[in-house]
Scaffold this active site. Sequence first.
Site, PDB file in Angstrom:
ATOM      1  N   GLU A   1      40.345 -93.548 -89.024  1.00 59.62           N
ATOM      2  CA  GLU A   1      40.740 -92.942 -87.761  1.00 59.62           C
ATOM      3  C   GLU A   1      41.397 -91.592 -88.069  1.00 59.62           C
ATOM      4  O   GLU A   1      42.605 -91.430 -87.965  1.00 59.62           O
ATOM      5  CB  GLU A   1      41.705 -93.849 -86.997  1.00 59.62           C
ATOM      6  CG  GLU A   1      41.959 -93.372 -85.565  1.00 59.62           C
ATOM      7  CD  GLU A   1      43.005 -94.197 -84.842  1.00 59.62           C
ATOM      8  OE1 GLU A   1      42.640 -94.898 -83.888  1.00 59.62           O
ATOM      9  OE2 GLU A   1      44.188 -94.136 -85.237  1.00 59.62           O
TER      10      GLU A   1
ATOM     11  N   GLU B   1      50.153-102.333 -82.888  1.00 58.90           N
ATOM     12  CA  GLU B   1      50.260-101.158 -83.756  1.00 58.90           C
ATOM     13  C   GLU B   1      51.482-100.327 -83.409  1.00 58.90           C
ATOM     14  O   GLU B   1      51.714-100.010 -82.235  1.00 58.90           O
ATOM     15  CB  GLU B   1      49.010-100.280 -83.602  1.00 58.90           C
ATOM     16  CG  GLU B   1      49.061 -98.994 -84.408  1.00 58.90           C
ATOM     17  CD  GLU B   1      47.924 -98.032 -84.053  1.00 58.90           C
ATOM     18  OE1 GLU B   1      47.550 -97.226 -84.909  1.00 58.90           O
ATOM     19  OE2 GLU B   1      47.437 -98.091 -82.908  1.00 58.90           O
TER      20      GLU B   1
END
Length: 263
Positions: A244, A147
Amino acid sequence: MPGGFPLAANLKWLFTELPFERRFDAAAAAGFGGVEYAAPYPYPPARLRGLLRAAGLRQVLINSPAGEPGSPERAGLACLPGRATDFRTGIERGLTYATELGAGLLHVLAGIVPPDVSAERAFATYVTNLAWAADQAHGTGVRIVVEAQNERDAPGYFLRTQARAAAVVEAVGRDRAGLLLDLYHAQVTEGDLVRTLGAWLPYALHLQIADPPDRTEPGTGELRWPRVFDAVREAGYAGWVGCEYRPAAGTVAGLGWVTEVTA
């Protein structure tokens, strides 16, 4: 499910009004089909499996182990030269948890580049470590993901752009690793999100969402989410969408976005 995508509640960020172990039932009651969270390691796998089973949830993703807040290892070890032994120990632990929980994805944290290490050396170290992790994951049912994170929220983090993250995936092999494409980080760092998605969604095995600038739920910030979800759907993405974000005024109270931004 916006645009038909299954939603995973990130239990580090959502339902924080409750103790961690009670968040599983709360997520299921709110309509989530899966959960993700960074660090399962304080809990025995059997305990987490029981919570998942009782709530009828699927574990979607966990992170590889990281150091304590404030430590040099707080964002992972993968790009740090000379730490291969510690990195491998962490990956073995992460894969044990991922397989025992049925999580299909292990996010391998890149780490923060030490000031005396060049970007080239950090990249080579990261690729070498990630290739080893992918080898260990082979045949387990777990895929490795990486990520990119923005500099504002994660100062010094090695993977700052989708292009760099995709270059790591290419170096390791797209059949062995993929992107955890976080739309919040992508917008903060690069902007022009729909075009960014068009370029990098083919690499994505998982998405995470939050609305800039405050990292709150979709519909509370600057993005036009119906267009964003259209772009994701048009690209053929068929995986999970991890939520998230930091609820602006309570988790359940903020879940209206699931229908509002996709109308």
